[in-house]
Design an enzyme around this catalytic site. Structure first.
Site, PDB file in Angstrom:
ATOM      1  N   CYS A  81       0.856  -1.184   0.000  1.00  0.00           N
ATOM      2  CA  CYS A  81       0.000   0.000   0.000  1.00  0.00           C
ATOM      3  C   CYS A  81       0.889   1.230   0.000  1.00  0.00           C
ATOM      4  CB  CYS A  81      -0.881  -0.016   1.245  1.00  0.00           C
ATOM      5  SG  CYS A  81      -1.816   1.503   1.460  1.00  0.00           S
ATOM      6  N   CYS A  85      -3.811   7.237  -1.838  1.00  0.00           N
ATOM      7  CA  CYS A  85      -5.126   7.391  -2.485  1.00  0.00           C
ATOM      8  C   CYS A  85      -6.182   7.902  -1.527  1.00  0.00           C
ATOM      9  CB  CYS A  85      -5.630   6.131  -3.146  1.00  0.00           C
ATOM     10  SG  CYS A  85      -4.716   4.674  -2.820  1.00  0.00           S
ATOM     11  N   THR A 172      -3.973   4.975   7.441  1.00  0.00           N
ATOM     12  CA  THR A 172      -2.946   4.568   6.499  1.00  0.00           C
ATOM     13  C   THR A 172      -2.064   5.753   6.124  1.00  0.00           C
ATOM     14  OG1 THR A 172      -4.505   2.968   5.650  1.00  0.00           O
ATOM     15  CG2 THR A 172      -2.615   3.460   4.265  1.00  0.00           C
ATOM     16  N   GLU A 238       0.361   2.042   9.147  1.00  0.00           N
ATOM     17  CA  GLU A 238      -0.923   2.345   9.775  1.00  0.00           C
ATOM     18  C   GLU A 238      -0.634   3.021  11.105  1.00  0.00           C
ATOM     19  OE1 GLU A 238      -3.803   1.684   8.333  1.00  0.00           O
ATOM     20  OE2 GLU A 238      -3.037   0.441   6.684  1.00  0.00           O
ATOM     21  N   HIS A 273     -13.150   5.376  -2.792  1.00  0.00           N
ATOM     22  CA  HIS A 273     -12.097   4.550  -2.198  1.00  0.00           C
ATOM     23  C   HIS A 273     -12.317   3.072  -2.539  1.00  0.00           C
ATOM     24  CE1 HIS A 273      -8.494   4.397  -0.007  1.00  0.00           C
ATOM     25  NE2 HIS A 273      -8.954   3.762   1.041  1.00  0.00           N
ATOM     26  N   TYR A 277      -9.441   0.343  -4.885  1.00  0.00           N
ATOM     27  CA  TYR A 277      -8.963  -1.021  -4.665  1.00  0.00           C
ATOM     28  C   TYR A 277      -9.018  -1.879  -5.934  1.00  0.00           C
ATOM     29  CZ  TYR A 277      -8.714  -0.239   0.368  1.00  0.00           C
ATOM     30  OH  TYR A 277      -8.373   0.210   1.610  1.00  0.00           O
ATOM     31  N   CYS A 280      -5.167  -0.724  -7.072  1.00  0.00           N
ATOM     32  CA  CYS A 280      -3.956  -1.054  -6.304  1.00  0.00           C
ATOM     33  C   CYS A 280      -3.885  -2.539  -5.972  1.00  0.00           C
ATOM     34  CB  CYS A 280      -3.862  -0.207  -5.048  1.00  0.00           C
ATOM     35  SG  CYS A 280      -5.190  -0.460  -3.871  1.00  0.00           S
ATOM     36  N   GLU A 428      -6.456  -5.025   4.648  1.00  0.00           N
ATOM     37  CA  GLU A 428      -6.930  -3.769   4.063  1.00  0.00           C
ATOM     38  C   GLU A 428      -7.944  -4.056   2.952  1.00  0.00           C
ATOM     39  OE1 GLU A 428      -3.883  -0.545   3.525  1.00  0.00           O
ATOM     40  OE2 GLU A 428      -4.700  -0.570   1.504  1.00  0.00           O
TER      41      GLU A 428
END
Lengths: 473, 473, 473, 473
Positions: A81, A85, A172, A238, A273, A277, A280, A428
């Protein structure tokens, strides 16, 4: 900033933190790489300048599609990650909702927000989008909690700004961010008014405390390991953020009590969001698929039909995630604010698949990797002159492949399947942008089930045919 | 045309065939419906005239996306296979491949094809895209079969045309088509030259024999049933076509021995047709989801959490199919011929999901429907004055819903899950446009696995970093 | 008895019904077959005589295991539901519950039941176990329904017996049974007292009306077809039974108002019946797996790795079902009544797998079979002298296999996947012995979740270690 | 013994190793616990003495069933792999194969083995069953490898014994064992004769080198952590063993060149070991299910229907594994040697489910746990006076539950899902006792597919009915 019970003076060079900084750095690198420029940069609709896409507000569906492709590219380059974003998605959601608030309530939030956005774009800032509150007892609303601070709230409104108290968790990239953008985490009612708050502040604002989240296998980073890390250069990050009576000046406040706009903001942010995903995680999936294909070869079974079949399945699942990311982007639409929003139903579909498929991709990678994945002695053993030779000799696979390569590839798979990379690729994937149940609720809301019932009734010969039953997607 | 061992004089009014004619008719109706016009019609790039989209050659990705939406709409309106996309997909594939053949070989196929396309567009013809040969022993190539006719082939080349012999099986909508467009079914080698043949002929050409495929529950159409049919108005249609020495004039021949173009044609046709299923099957899925939601209500359990959870899951799977259909369209690209082609990897992903998800959607619908789905007495019993009253009394669910509505809805679900509709929604989902293994082979080919291995090696620290490793999607 | 709106005089020779009679007949045949005797017969614990196992009350876990093996054998021999286990499961459940009632309430039900059981054993009777009521609005209890007859109830208690009214639906094998054994369908409360009723009556008792359930493809049985039936000899049978004020003498009444024993009876019957499916469905699964393996060979692809992989998967799922059937039997225990009861948790696990795996086995069979499964013309076409030759020629697969064999095997797969056999193999697998949600509720009840939490807390170091935390299974 | 590149003097008190010793210790504790005695001990068939079941040779199916229950119990008590079943399974497999060798070849292996078994039983020894060789290039046989030592082999036969060289990898519990029992890892041919070798030696025999396998999160054990370990008391252990020219006296050699008995030994050992997983993994599953139920409660959502549904699903999958373990035991049979062997088909079914279901159970646990699972700061932060108070305040869930309990439970879930416990619960579930492909191959071999084809043909009316087609399970 605290880590392992100690205040960290220099986070950037801390061995636990450094790899997460490296990941964010790649979001800058690609913007300077001519091969990636088209994806990694955009033209600001405010200034006309070329800006990093992570600071851009999407103007059309092409922007949305490019976002997904950019995130896939970065997932491929880092295998983790890269943390940037959430900020982009916050900016886009706020651009829509501040506009709508002003239209409905006559406030001036949009203007403020636009000024802020320019600041972000000009300085190419990393923003942390801080939405999730600790939530306490999840069966209770914010104002019903035993401790009123379990959701972040305004504790004082002053002439020059507001004072807030509370915490945001699962943040994050928080420690790597220039800015913290706070948003409420759920629908609010009148009685939860003080919890309907959104603002942006620099990450070194007084009163902010960061507690770094520990991760599976984090201590390997302190071992001076290279092989055993699997992915030595990059990791995620995190943290929980404590807002210990933090002052926010009005020019950085984007919502302060307008509780009826809490849900629209959550909803738009989540939609963006959940789209992210689709990019990524497909990118990290590419790395893991490549690793599985490589280790199969190193083991001498690259051409076995059952191995090939599993790799096809991994690709199939990974591309399904990506396809959903593309579809919710291509089916986006321009809102009145001018910002282009993804198709909310399809972005929820995308995310719900992300809560499932990476787990099966991991399972298949673990199947292909073989048991050595978890029985392999350490790098230190491998480098020990007395016993390293035994490892070299006995852990050799295909005779053309150095034993060290085999070790390295196994450690990369371990990293993504149960080590540092698993945080981003699995948990995640499950909970980021909302847990699966949140997507199910949204799917139920977004689907027009009454109309589907009508389709069935028409064909079954139930009820009179209504005049106007054609619906066009 | 033969059906149940007898020659059928008037297919249109035959009770077994009529509902399949009705389905095709809807492809014309939507073109005349102002609400659907944008999806159902297009502007011919040849004549500038408004034409039915089923005769259109896609000019851009918007056309591809509209195709998917049109097919979903028609699936919703009919609940079955409306049989007209195979022809559309054949026309598009031929537009690309005839162009490529001419470019490489100096032939004149593209010119011929364009003339033919104008004819189809002007007369708004239904075309049957005939690809699948009987194939005999699948472990042998065409020229190796015990019977050389098990793949359709040229048996004579004449000055005015060619003569062919063979058969095409699984021909959806064949009896309802104006035209039969023949294409080869697989890669051909030099020794299979005679099997590399493509052409179009009117469906009433001499030497053509149709044998109508029987379907689950087909005889109910002969019972004078209404309720028991589930979907009384619409059905699909399959037939095998025998080419008993059929003559084709040169102006309708689009390939005759150019074996190296056999695979490109199959590949493009398959890609388009695998995209199609992302639309039509999602449309039929909508009907089944609506039916499941309706029967749950009729049974008095519409609000039970486990029912709602299952309906969300059905929608999730259905929208995933659709998302893949949209994604492969939005990611399409223009070929040199000017025709826009779908993204081949993603259209295969789409189809592979279609070989799985409708089966789970059906299983969930059967779960929600309850056992009455298969223990329900017949419509004749229901209408019988002596015992109908018992059925009325005892098969009543929610007291506001007439027992007859419950019966009708159950029969619709039966239709799609194991009756006439199951042919289109399940077996066609599995095998239409190629069986799952065909998609797996394509996915393996289309994915750049070497590059994914390289991604993994870079992160694992294996090998030197190569200068040029960024790839942009 | 009514079928298609008409009263049937001679059910045994009715073409729709006959194959279901044949299936029941096999339950007698195996008892006379020395090779099957050990499974198909037992020694009566009442008389010491050799009896058909279908009339036996299980004395130990070996009996339970043999039951599962017998059912698998019969599933293999018929490929359908042979309809006789419901009665066996009713007898066993009643043997436990009548005993318990007498012990607690001082009634004489067990004595009556034992007399009845002797009658059944001596005459080797087929019993229909009638549990499921129509249920009306499922969100309401029996006594709350708009129509009080929607659950079967006692409408009069007389000196010589009771009079009942109502209906039982989904009655497998009802028309082929000598006896109807009625049981309540759910937990009853005091206000539902009249619905807590159990009794046995001959199937030709006055006031009983049977309405035969129609099934997918049932009309093919009227066509004089052989090939097209797929499984010409055997089928299942479902009917709804109307109890139009039926008198039952006291000696055949086993419950009349003891509402608190309604749930124990349902619970035991369900447990036994959920065990049954671990046998019979595995047997039908064997047939379908064999059919898939055979058609793959006929198509010339029997050795392809993806085909073999699919067949292994089918076997894996099928044996998992069987393993659960064996496990709940081997883990059974003797109740106070002397009857051996299955492990209730594991029999629910068994059944919940049965609501899933047959569907995937069918999907894989359909994958292997190929599209011809649903595009095949009819047997009449095949036998027609003009066009049969084309079918013979073009539908030939492996050259050693007659085309007719290929047609026959495809029709058998069609039968089980969407025709007459699908009722038993799929929908009965889903809803027979209770729908999946019923199993989930039982699993939740039977699992000791508090104790599992305690295991976790002990390991996590939460709370004090209690002295007595070892539990032995 | 080496660990992290250093020779370990005192393994027992090494913080990395100690928890794995604790797990083995529980196998002794239960034998002394009167509540567990029936499962944990047995009566030796050799001496009549009461012995630890781990040293017992199964005499009947009750022994097999008790083994599964014992392993489940130990999985529940430790939450990890307790390492002692491999030895038990080796002893049982050797008891059958040495007997068969003697019968066929006239050797005296069984006698030797029985003496050895007495020694193990009398001294209650922990045995490591060492089967897996490094294997090198998996596409080559032992004698074809570039390095002949990649499978362990006899390099010298002497009058008093043999000398071996090679390695065994993935050796669970090796460092905690008194004895190492070596077996060959696959089918051997004549040319691989030297690799067909089986023997037992004390674990401190000269020439043995152990290299300890590192595990996910192993370093936390060096942190002086308690909470962060999740399961502070127990863990598993893996090591690779180097046999650097090790001498084995003849009385401990059980195979030395009899290559045709290599496969029977592998086959029996695998069958027993695949059965084992039906017990131990179900036990660890119980812990994880309990942890998920507990954390849901701590989060205040214990009663949400979607949570309950997920917990039912976890239990369903877990009990399916257990049911398969029970079934293959209950269906075991006595071999000529007197040892009772599991049903091989069903034990492979059991293991293949174990390669799938724990992964889904983990996924569901991660879903229920929430994102805090991977964003939680460290125990040191929690105990730090300055910031611990923030964690206490903001990470509070249900107000009745101490924050520390929530942290502890999350860490236990982290342990099993991606930390130390994941090695045993996931990767060992995948690869222990052979990878999934090995089970698929065995299922293909064990299933009588020809006979299933015949069942299908009989029903489809293909071929003549043979006289003798009843098969009884």
């Amino acid at each position: 900033m605290y880590l392992f019970g100690e205040k960290v003076k220099d986070p950037v060079d801390h061995p636990i933190i450094r790899p997460s900084v490296n990941s964010v750095a790649v979001t800058y690198d690609v913007a300077n790489d001519p091969k990636c420029e088209d994806l990694a940069t955009a033209k600001s609709h405010l200034t006309g300048e070329k800006i990093n896409r992570f600071t851009h507000v999407h103007q059309n569906t092409r922007d949305l599609v490019k976002k997904v492709k950019l995130l896939r590219l970065l997932g491929q380059k880092t295998g983790v990650c890269f943390q940037r974003c959430v900020g982009m998605d916050s900016l886009n959601a706020l651009s829509i909702v501040t506009f709508e608030m002003d239209r409905k309530l006559g406030t001036k939030y949009y203007e403020r927000f636009v000024e802020y956005l320019k600041h972000v774009q000009e300085n190419d800032l990393v923003c942390c989008g801080a939405m999730t509150d600790p939530k306490g007892d999840r069966s209770l609303r914010p104002s019903q909690q035993a401790d009123p601070d379990l959701y972040l709230r305004i504790i004082e409104q002053r002439h020059d700004g507001i004072v807030v108290r509370g915490s945001k968790v699962h943040q994050t990239g928080a420690v790597n961010s220039h800015e913290i953008i706070v948003m409420p985490t759920r629908t609010m009612r009148r009685e939860d008014k003080d919890y309907a708050v959104s603002f942006a502040i620099p990450s070194d604002t007084e009163g902010l405390i960061y507690i770094y989240g520990r991760q599976s296998c984090d201590l390997r980073k302190t071992e001076d390991a290279d092989i055993d890390l699997g992915n030595a250069r990059y990791s995620g990050q995190e943290a929980m953020i404590i807002f210990d009576e933090v002052f926010v000046p009005w020019e950085r406040v984007f919502m302060a009590g307008e509780y009826e706009f809490s849900w629209p903001l959550v909803n738009r942010f989540s939609a963006y969001h959940r789209q992210s995903y689709g990019g990524c995680k497909a990118g990290v999936g590419d790395v893991l698929i490549g690793a599985a294909a490589a280790i199969a070869e190193y083991n001498g079974v690259g051409k076995a039909s059952h191995i090939r079949n599993k790799i096809v399945e991994m690709n199939h699942l990974n591309e399904t995630i990506y396809a959903c990311g593309i579809a919710c982007s291509a089916e986006g639409h321009k809102t009145l604010s001018g910002t282009c929003l993804v198709n909310i139903l399809l972005s929820n579909i995308c995310k719900l698949n992300v809560t499932r498929f990476p787990f099966e991709i991991v399972r298949l990678a673990e199947d292909i990797a073989g048991g050595l994945l978890v029985t392999l002695p350490s790098e230190k053993d491998f480098k020990n002159p007395e016993i390293g030779k035994y490892m070299s000799k006995y852990l050799k696979g295909d005779k053309e492949v150095p034993t060290e390569s085999r070790l390295r590839m196994l450690r990369l798979i371990e990293n993504i399947s149960m080590g540092l990379g698993a945080i981003g690729y699995q948990i995640e994937s499950m909970h980021g942008a909302g847990s699966p149940q949140a997507q199910k609720i949204m799917i139920e809301r977004e689907v027009n089930i009454e109309w589907k019932k009508r389709l069935a009734e028409l064909l079954a010969g139930i009820g009179k045919e209504k005049q106007n039953d054609s619906k066009v997607f």
